[in-house]
Design a protein around this motif. Sequence first.
Motif, PDB file in Angstrom:
ATOM      1  N   UNK A  36       0.286  -3.483  13.599  1.00  0.00           N
ATOM      2  CA  UNK A  36       1.309  -2.569  14.100  1.00  0.00           C
ATOM      3  C   UNK A  36       2.638  -3.299  14.299  1.00  0.00           C
ATOM      4  N   UNK A  37       2.577  -4.502  14.854  1.00  0.00           N
ATOM      5  CA  UNK A  37       3.811  -5.226  15.159  1.00  0.00           C
ATOM      6  C   UNK A  37       4.544  -5.640  13.891  1.00  0.00           C
ATOM      7  N   UNK A  38       3.821  -6.044  12.841  1.00  0.00           N
ATOM      8  CA  UNK A  38       4.487  -6.417  11.596  1.00  0.00           C
ATOM      9  C   UNK A  38       5.002  -5.188  10.855  1.00  0.00           C
ATOM     10  N   UNK A  39       4.301  -4.076  10.982  1.00  0.00           N
ATOM     11  CA  UNK A  39       4.777  -2.831  10.363  1.00  0.00           C
ATOM     12  C   UNK A  39       6.078  -2.379  11.013  1.00  0.00           C
ATOM     13  N   UNK A  40       6.140  -2.404  12.352  1.00  0.00           N
ATOM     14  CA  UNK A  40       7.369  -2.026  13.037  1.00  0.00           C
ATOM     15  C   UNK A  40       8.503  -2.986  12.699  1.00  0.00           C
TER      16      UNK A  40
ATOM     17  N   UNK B 179      15.765  -0.689   8.316  1.00  0.00           N
ATOM     18  CA  UNK B 179      16.689  -0.101   9.301  1.00  0.00           C
ATOM     19  C   UNK B 179      16.289   1.326   9.694  1.00  0.00           C
ATOM     20  N   UNK B 180      14.987   1.595   9.647  1.00  0.00           N
ATOM     21  CA  UNK B 180      14.485   2.934  10.002  1.00  0.00           C
ATOM     22  C   UNK B 180      14.038   2.908  11.466  1.00  0.00           C
ATOM     23  N   UNK B 181      15.015   2.861  12.363  1.00  0.00           N
ATOM     24  CA  UNK B 181      14.710   2.706  13.783  1.00  0.00           C
ATOM     25  C   UNK B 181      14.097   3.979  14.373  1.00  0.00           C
ATOM     26  N   UNK B 182      14.460   5.119  13.844  1.00  0.00           N
ATOM     27  CA  UNK B 182      13.908   6.366  14.392  1.00  0.00           C
ATOM     28  C   UNK B 182      12.405   6.449  14.158  1.00  0.00           C
ATOM     29  N   UNK B 183      11.966   6.129  12.945  1.00  0.00           N
ATOM     30  CA  UNK B 183      10.544   6.177  12.645  1.00  0.00           C
ATOM     31  C   UNK B 183       9.787   5.109  13.431  1.00  0.00           C
ATOM     32  N   UNK B 184      10.338   3.907  13.500  1.00  0.00           N
ATOM     33  CA  UNK B 184       9.689   2.840  14.251  1.00  0.00           C
ATOM     34  C   UNK B 184       9.602   3.189  15.732  1.00  0.00           C
ATOM     35  N   UNK B 185      10.640   3.806  16.267  1.00  0.00           N
ATOM     36  CA  UNK B 185      10.620   4.205  17.679  1.00  0.00           C
ATOM     37  C   UNK B 185       9.553   5.269  17.932  1.00  0.00           C
ATOM     38  N   UNK B 186       9.425   6.214  16.997  1.00  0.00           N
ATOM     39  CA  UNK B 186       8.406   7.260  17.149  1.00  0.00           C
ATOM     40  C   UNK B 186       7.008   6.656  17.191  1.00  0.00           C
ATOM     41  N   UNK B 187       6.739   5.729  16.296  1.00  0.00           N
ATOM     42  CA  UNK B 187       5.417   5.086  16.263  1.00  0.00           C
ATOM     43  C   UNK B 187       5.179   4.290  17.536  1.00  0.00           C
ATOM     44  N   UNK B 188       6.182   3.488  17.937  1.00  0.00           N
ATOM     45  CA  UNK B 188       6.017   2.669  19.127  1.00  0.00           C
ATOM     46  C   UNK B 188       5.824   3.503  20.378  1.00  0.00           C
ATOM     47  N   UNK B 189       6.590   4.591  20.510  1.00  0.00           N
ATOM     48  CA  UNK B 189       6.455   5.443  21.696  1.00  0.00           C
ATOM     49  C   UNK B 189       5.086   6.102  21.733  1.00  0.00           C
ATOM     50  N   UNK B 190       4.580   6.540  20.568  1.00  0.00           N
ATOM     51  CA  UNK B 190       3.246   7.149  20.561  1.00  0.00           C
ATOM     52  C   UNK B 190       2.173   6.139  20.976  1.00  0.00           C
ATOM     53  N   UNK B 191       2.319   4.888  20.558  1.00  0.00           N
ATOM     54  CA  UNK B 191       1.346   3.873  20.972  1.00  0.00           C
ATOM     55  C   UNK B 191       1.378   3.705  22.486  1.00  0.00           C
ATOM     56  N   UNK B 192       2.580   3.674  23.059  1.00  0.00           N
ATOM     57  CA  UNK B 192       2.682   3.571  24.513  1.00  0.00           C
ATOM     58  C   UNK B 192       2.050   4.785  25.188  1.00  0.00           C
ATOM     59  N   UNK B 193       2.308   5.975  24.649  1.00  0.00           N
ATOM     60  CA  UNK B 193       1.697   7.185  25.209  1.00  0.00           C
ATOM     61  C   UNK B 193       0.176   7.123  25.114  1.00  0.00           C
ATOM     62  N   UNK B 194      -0.328   6.674  23.972  1.00  0.00           N
ATOM     63  CA  UNK B 194      -1.774   6.631  23.769  1.00  0.00           C
ATOM     64  C   UNK B 194      -2.433   5.640  24.724  1.00  0.00           C
ATOM     65  N   UNK B 195      -1.800   4.480  24.910  1.00  0.00           N
ATOM     66  CA  UNK B 195      -2.377   3.484  25.816  1.00  0.00           C
ATOM     67  C   UNK B 195      -2.296   3.965  27.264  1.00  0.00           C
TER      68      UNK B 195
ATOM     69  N   UNK C 125       0.845  -1.196   0.000  1.00  0.00           N
ATOM     70  CA  UNK C 125       0.000   0.000   0.000  1.00  0.00           C
ATOM     71  C   UNK C 125       0.881   1.246   0.000  1.00  0.00           C
ATOM     72  N   UNK C 126       0.413   2.292  -0.636  1.00  0.00           N
ATOM     73  CA  UNK C 126       1.109   3.568  -0.644  1.00  0.00           C
ATOM     74  C   UNK C 126       0.586   4.509   0.427  1.00  0.00           C
ATOM     75  N   UNK C 127      -0.408   4.024   1.211  1.00  0.00           N
ATOM     76  CA  UNK C 127      -1.010   4.895   2.212  1.00  0.00           C
ATOM     77  C   UNK C 127      -0.055   5.238   3.335  1.00  0.00           C
ATOM     78  N   UNK C 128       0.716   4.251   3.809  1.00  0.00           N
ATOM     79  CA  UNK C 128       1.683   4.467   4.871  1.00  0.00           C
ATOM     80  C   UNK C 128       3.024   3.887   4.443  1.00  0.00           C
ATOM     81  N   UNK C 129       4.071   4.486   4.918  1.00  0.00           N
ATOM     82  CA  UNK C 129       5.421   4.095   4.539  1.00  0.00           C
ATOM     83  C   UNK C 129       5.705   2.649   4.955  1.00  0.00           C
ATOM     84  N   UNK C 130       5.956   1.785   3.974  1.00  0.00           N
ATOM     85  CA  UNK C 130       6.339   0.386   4.177  1.00  0.00           C
ATOM     86  C   UNK C 130       5.236  -0.444   4.837  1.00  0.00           C
TER      87      UNK C 130
END
Length: 376
Positions: free
Chosen positions: A117-121, A129-145, A105-110
């Motif tokens: 969420x887990x397979x996307x990360x 090897x895009x750890x910065x983007x994956x970390x941002x997404x994971x941290x936001x999920x933790x914040x949201x929960x 899909x072209x909707x979200x990067x990769x």
Amino acid sequence: MKLGIIQTPLPFLLDPTLARIVAVVVNMWIGIPYSMITFSGVLMNIPAELYESAEIDGAGPMRKFISITLPYMFFVTAPATITTFVTNFNNFNVIYLLTAGGPFSLGYYQAGKTDLLVTWLYKLTVNRNDYSLASTIGIFIFLLVGYGTKMGLAPLHNWLPDAHSQAPSLVSALLSGALLNCAFLGILRGHQIMLGAGLGGFSGTLLVFFGLVSMFVAAIFIVGQGHYKRMLAYSSVEHMGILALAVGLGGAAAFGGMLHAMCHSLTKCMLFLLAGNILARYHTYSSYDVHGLRWTMPVTGALWMGGFLAIVGSPPFGLFVSEFLILKGILQQGQWWPPCTCWPWPSSSWACPWPCCACSRAPVPPTCPSARVSPP
């Protein structure tokens, strides 16, 4: 194809809809046997004496199922079922081994059409090897929960009605007026970080989803709620959902959300303090047992009436202005699907007890014993 039913192979893993259906069916094929074993174990352990007593009282098969079997099943299997449902959000094996998250899909990067969420990360870290983007997404999920639980967003709201309804009125006012807004501020800051990372669409979609779910759940539980402090607590869940919806959509709706947060804090603090006055005078949490408030406590009754008019979004109060701004922001963005949810739900006004009205002297339903408290 050999039977002549179809002419070309079915694109099970190429068509997004078929790929999702295949993933769901395979997951059901894996999980249903385990669930059936659990249900069978529960059914075998229901005491036979209950069915015998029901037969002596003249209960038929349907009554025995509704009054004995179903409650036992819910009591034992509900936590296990909820846990299984939650674990499916992290069901890495089925998605990765069956569809690998595809089709692309072209909707979200990769991210593919069937990615969790887990397979996307996993793709972002291992494949790109895009750890910065994956970390941002994971941290936001933790914040949201985490902050979403503190804010009272459904389905993370279970603590809120109990805490707000059983705490002293001063504490309930602080919880609803200050604590919820502090948690909302944490989510708002996380959303701003996602906007800066170019992932505002991802975080905004999550906020809109949780906002709509919170409003829907609150509207269901408010209807027929006789415990007036629990009703105020579920009202807080509804208004937190409106805040999440406004911030998730952004634009003018976000401005209305900020105004909504301030107006809700002031109004709900007043209502919880007034609920404390009513409890001290009538020694009951049940709105059905509170009668003639405008004669016994005229100032409290007048403020109670005005507070409920304000909290359901009646003009000219601030909550009406804020919800109107949110609605205007939604329509300006061309989002035609959530306007009916951001406006005050009819159930909120139907469920409001009006103990200060003369009509409160009409016959009332029987009061739940748990709603009464002993005099201090």
